[in-house]
Write a protein that holds these residues in place. Structure first.
Motif, PDB file in Angstrom:
ATOM      1  N   TYR A 191       0.833  -1.215   0.000  1.00 58.73           N
ATOM      2  CA  TYR A 191       0.000   0.000   0.000  1.00 58.73           C
ATOM      3  C   TYR A 191       0.861   1.255   0.000  1.00 58.73           C
ATOM      4  O   TYR A 191       0.613   2.193  -0.771  1.00 58.73           O
ATOM      5  CB  TYR A 191      -0.914  -0.031   1.224  1.00 58.73           C
ATOM      6  N   PHE A 192       1.865   1.316   0.869  1.00 59.41           N
ATOM      7  CA  PHE A 192       2.726   2.494   0.943  1.00 59.41           C
ATOM      8  C   PHE A 192       3.422   2.751  -0.397  1.00 59.41           C
ATOM      9  O   PHE A 192       3.542   3.897  -0.848  1.00 59.41           O
ATOM     10  CB  PHE A 192       3.783   2.327   2.045  1.00 59.41           C
ATOM     11  N   PHE A 193       3.878   1.676  -1.015  1.00 64.90           N
ATOM     12  CA  PHE A 193       4.567   1.819  -2.301  1.00 64.90           C
ATOM     13  C   PHE A 193       3.619   2.297  -3.397  1.00 64.90           C
ATOM     14  O   PHE A 193       3.922   3.244  -4.132  1.00 64.90           O
ATOM     15  CB  PHE A 193       5.193   0.478  -2.697  1.00 64.90           C
ATOM     16  N   LEU A 194       2.470   1.657  -3.499  1.00 65.14           N
ATOM     17  CA  LEU A 194       1.519   2.017  -4.555  1.00 65.14           C
ATOM     18  C   LEU A 194       0.965   3.423  -4.363  1.00 65.14           C
ATOM     19  O   LEU A 194       0.812   4.182  -5.331  1.00 65.14           O
ATOM     20  CB  LEU A 194       0.370   1.005  -4.585  1.00 65.14           C
ATOM     21  N   LEU A 195       0.659   3.791  -3.123  1.00 63.36           N
ATOM     22  CA  LEU A 195       0.147   5.131  -2.857  1.00 63.36           C
ATOM     23  C   LEU A 195       1.182   6.189  -3.215  1.00 63.36           C
ATOM     24  O   LEU A 195       0.843   7.238  -3.783  1.00 63.36           O
ATOM     25  CB  LEU A 195      -0.244   5.260  -1.378  1.00 63.36           C
ATOM     26  N   SER A 196       2.449   5.918  -2.904  1.00 62.15           N
ATOM     27  CA  SER A 196       3.517   6.862  -3.252  1.00 62.15           C
ATOM     28  C   SER A 196       3.587   7.064  -4.755  1.00 62.15           C
ATOM     29  O   SER A 196       3.700   8.205  -5.234  1.00 62.15           O
ATOM     30  CB  SER A 196       4.864   6.342  -2.742  1.00 62.15           C
ATOM     31  N   ARG A 197       3.522   5.973  -5.498  1.00 59.56           N
ATOM     32  CA  ARG A 197       3.593   6.054  -6.957  1.00 59.56           C
ATOM     33  C   ARG A 197       2.371   6.772  -7.527  1.00 59.56           C
ATOM     34  O   ARG A 197       2.482   7.562  -8.470  1.00 59.56           O
ATOM     35  CB  ARG A 197       3.709   4.648  -7.547  1.00 59.56           C
ATOM     36  N   ALA A 198       1.206   6.484  -6.970  1.00 58.24           N
ATOM     37  CA  ALA A 198      -0.018   7.108  -7.475  1.00 58.24           C
ATOM     38  C   ALA A 198       0.000   8.617  -7.247  1.00 58.24           C
ATOM     39  O   ALA A 198      -0.301   9.398  -8.161  1.00 58.24           O
ATOM     40  CB  ALA A 198      -1.232   6.485  -6.790  1.00 58.24           C
ATOM     41  N   LEU A 199       0.376   9.047  -6.035  1.00 59.11           N
ATOM     42  CA  LEU A 199       0.374  10.471  -5.718  1.00 59.11           C
ATOM     43  C   LEU A 199       1.492  11.216  -6.427  1.00 59.11           C
ATOM     44  O   LEU A 199       1.398  12.427  -6.638  1.00 59.11           O
ATOM     45  CB  LEU A 199       0.486  10.670  -4.204  1.00 59.11           C
ATOM     46  N   ALA A 200       2.561  10.520  -6.795  1.00 62.38           N
ATOM     47  CA  ALA A 200       3.630  11.165  -7.555  1.00 62.38           C
ATOM     48  C   ALA A 200       3.194  11.462  -8.983  1.00 62.38           C
ATOM     49  O   ALA A 200       3.762  12.346  -9.638  1.00 62.38           O
ATOM     50  CB  ALA A 200       4.880  10.280  -7.558  1.00 62.38           C
ATOM     51  N   ARG A 201       2.173  10.756  -9.464  1.00 63.09           N
ATOM     52  CA  ARG A 201       1.758  10.888 -10.857  1.00 63.09           C
ATOM     53  C   ARG A 201       0.432  11.633 -11.055  1.00 63.09           C
ATOM     54  O   ARG A 201       0.220  12.237 -12.099  1.00 63.09           O
ATOM     55  CB  ARG A 201       1.644   9.489 -11.487  1.00 63.09           C
ATOM     56  N   GLY A 202      -0.463  11.552 -10.072  1.00 54.73           N
ATOM     57  CA  GLY A 202      -1.788  12.138 -10.255  1.00 54.73           C
ATOM     58  C   GLY A 202      -2.174  13.071  -9.122  1.00 54.73           C
ATOM     59  O   GLY A 202      -1.572  13.064  -8.042  1.00 54.73           O
ATOM     60  N   ASP A 203      -3.184  13.890  -9.358  1.00 54.33           N
ATOM     61  CA  ASP A 203      -3.687  14.816  -8.350  1.00 54.33           C
ATOM     62  C   ASP A 203      -4.306  14.058  -7.177  1.00 54.33           C
ATOM     63  O   ASP A 203      -4.845  12.956  -7.342  1.00 54.33           O
ATOM     64  CB  ASP A 203      -4.751  15.741  -8.944  1.00 54.33           C
ATOM     65  N   LEU A 204      -4.261  14.680  -6.008  1.00 56.50           N
ATOM     66  CA  LEU A 204      -4.911  14.095  -4.836  1.00 56.50           C
ATOM     67  C   LEU A 204      -6.403  13.917  -5.084  1.00 56.50           C
ATOM     68  O   LEU A 204      -6.991  12.902  -4.689  1.00 56.50           O
ATOM     69  CB  LEU A 204      -4.693  15.003  -3.615  1.00 56.50           C
ATOM     70  N   THR A 205      -7.030  14.891  -5.756  1.00 57.22           N
ATOM     71  CA  THR A 205      -8.466  14.824  -6.015  1.00 57.22           C
ATOM     72  C   THR A 205      -8.822  13.750  -7.037  1.00 57.22           C
ATOM     73  O   THR A 205      -9.996  13.417  -7.194  1.00 57.22           O
ATOM     74  CB  THR A 205      -8.984  16.190  -6.513  1.00 57.22           C
ATOM     75  N   LEU A 206      -7.835  13.200  -7.722  1.00 55.79           N
ATOM     76  CA  LEU A 206      -8.048  12.065  -8.619  1.00 55.79           C
ATOM     77  C   LEU A 206      -7.760  10.751  -7.906  1.00 55.79           C
ATOM     78  O   LEU A 206      -8.561   9.810  -7.941  1.00 55.79           O
ATOM     79  CB  LEU A 206      -7.144  12.184  -9.847  1.00 55.79           C
ATOM     80  N   ILE A 207      -6.618  10.674  -7.257  1.00 52.61           N
ATOM     81  CA  ILE A 207      -6.149   9.421  -6.664  1.00 52.61           C
ATOM     82  C   ILE A 207      -6.963   9.030  -5.441  1.00 52.61           C
ATOM     83  O   ILE A 207      -7.370   7.873  -5.290  1.00 52.61           O
ATOM     84  CB  ILE A 207      -4.658   9.546  -6.284  1.00 52.61           C
ATOM     85  N   TYR A 208      -7.237   9.976  -4.560  1.00 46.22           N
ATOM     86  CA  TYR A 208      -7.816   9.655  -3.267  1.00 46.22           C
ATOM     87  C   TYR A 208      -9.207   9.014  -3.349  1.00 46.22           C
ATOM     88  O   TYR A 208      -9.457   7.993  -2.700  1.00 46.22           O
ATOM     89  CB  TYR A 208      -7.854  10.902  -2.382  1.00 46.22           C
ATOM     90  N   PRO A 209     -10.153   9.584  -4.127  1.00 41.97           N
ATOM     91  CA  PRO A 209     -11.480   8.954  -4.172  1.00 41.97           C
ATOM     92  C   PRO A 209     -11.450   7.512  -4.686  1.00 41.97           C
ATOM     93  O   PRO A 209     -12.261   6.684  -4.265  1.00 41.97           O
ATOM     94  CB  PRO A 209     -12.271   9.856  -5.133  1.00 41.97           C
ATOM     95  N   ILE A 210     -10.512   7.209  -5.582  1.00 40.14           N
ATOM     96  CA  ILE A 210     -10.403   5.840  -6.099  1.00 40.14           C
ATOM     97  C   ILE A 210      -9.776   4.931  -5.049  1.00 40.14           C
ATOM     98  O   ILE A 210     -10.315   3.863  -4.721  1.00 40.14           O
ATOM     99  CB  ILE A 210      -9.562   5.812  -7.388  1.00 40.14           C
TER     100      ILE A 210
END
Length: 292
Positions: free
Chosen positions: A74-93
């Protein structure tokens, strides 16, 4: 769910959204998360040394192993997701766990899904689609920056939510050397999660960026680690007395907090469709909670 449990979960939701915002605000989310994990390990080892680990049942150790692996991923995937996309995109998903958790909790935890709950799950799925595509009907819209990592983060969240529920149920009424069970378990899973996070994070980590983040953002890292401890300790306490589906459902309000932080603090412009999708995920979760 009692009023006390509801308040605990709502506060945890606010803190989790704030924690995620601090990661997104970092120059390097991967380095930021790794520094958090290492910082948490320092007091964690002191707490673990004081625990009566012989009192921990075998099934809890197995659940701890599962949640440690899930958290590391989870920590790894969340880091990668937030490095690439907006919080308002990544977080709701990434936080749409209630759409999947009941389906898994039915065979594993003996929980059930009603017709109203099924409607709620469908509503969450529609909301996730609106968030990730802004309403476009195309495969290209589903392959935007960070979206793939966001959905994988969602799966890891489902996994650790189940393991945490099993572990906290198994630790109920057990004394662990006078230390509150949620705090003890948090430090145990943090240590295990770090061991799983390290081999994933180190190959793609820029050593110079890690040093730079440690020097320039150490205050933010310390605050985030403290917020993470408090927020997750609260959610673990809620797991002791409330059904997993209810806890995860109410915690979905963190999406609303995250959307607000993304707009106000990170100056993101999610647009009306994405805001509608985020609201739909919350509405769907409310349906899941009302019709378990």
């Amino acid at each position: 769910m009692t009023a006390t449990a509801l308040g605990i979960v709502l506060l945890s939701a606010f803190l989790h959204a704030l924690w995620s915002t601090s990661i997104k605000a970092s120059r390097d989310p991967l380095a930021f998360n790794l520094l958090q994990a290492v910082l948490t390990l320092v007091p964690g080892l002191a707490v673990i040394a004081c625990l009566d680990l012989q009192a921990v049942p075998r099934e809890v150790w197995l659940a701890l192993l599962g949640t440690s692996v899930s958290h590391g991923i989870y920590f790894f995937l969340l880091s990668r997701a937030l490095a690439r996309g907006d919080l308002t995109l990544i977080y709701p998903i990434a936080r749409s766990t209630p759409a999947l958790l009941p389906l898994v909790a039915v065979p594993l935890l003996g929980e059930s899904v009603s017709f109203g709950g099924a409607i709620g799950i469908a509503t969450v799925v529609v909301g996730m689609w609106l968030v990730s595509t802004r309403g476009e009907v195309s495969w290209r819209a589903l392959l935007g920056p960070g979206i793939g990592f966001a959905y994988l983060t969602l799966l890891s969240t489902v996994a650790y939510s189940l393991f945490d529920k099993v572990a906290m149920a198994g630790l109920d009424e057990i004394a662990l050397g006078g230390i509150p069970v949620p705090i003890a378990f948090y430090f145990l899973l943090s240590a295990g999660g770090l061991l799983c996070f390290l081999p994933l994070a180190l190959p793609g980590l820029d050593r110079h960026e890690l040093v730079h983040t440690a020097r320039r953002e150490w205050k933010q890292v310390a605050v985030a680690a403290s917020v993470g401890l408090l927020g997750y300790g609260l959610i673990l306490e809620a797991y002791r007395t409330a059904p997993a589906s209810y806890v995860v459902a109410v915690r979905q309000t963190s999406v609303l907090f995250a959307m607000g932080f993304g707009v106000r603090l990170l100056h993101e412009g999610p647009g009306r469709v994405r805001l509608l999708g985020a609201a739909a995920t919350v509405v769907g979760v409310v349906l899941i909670a009302l019709f378990p």
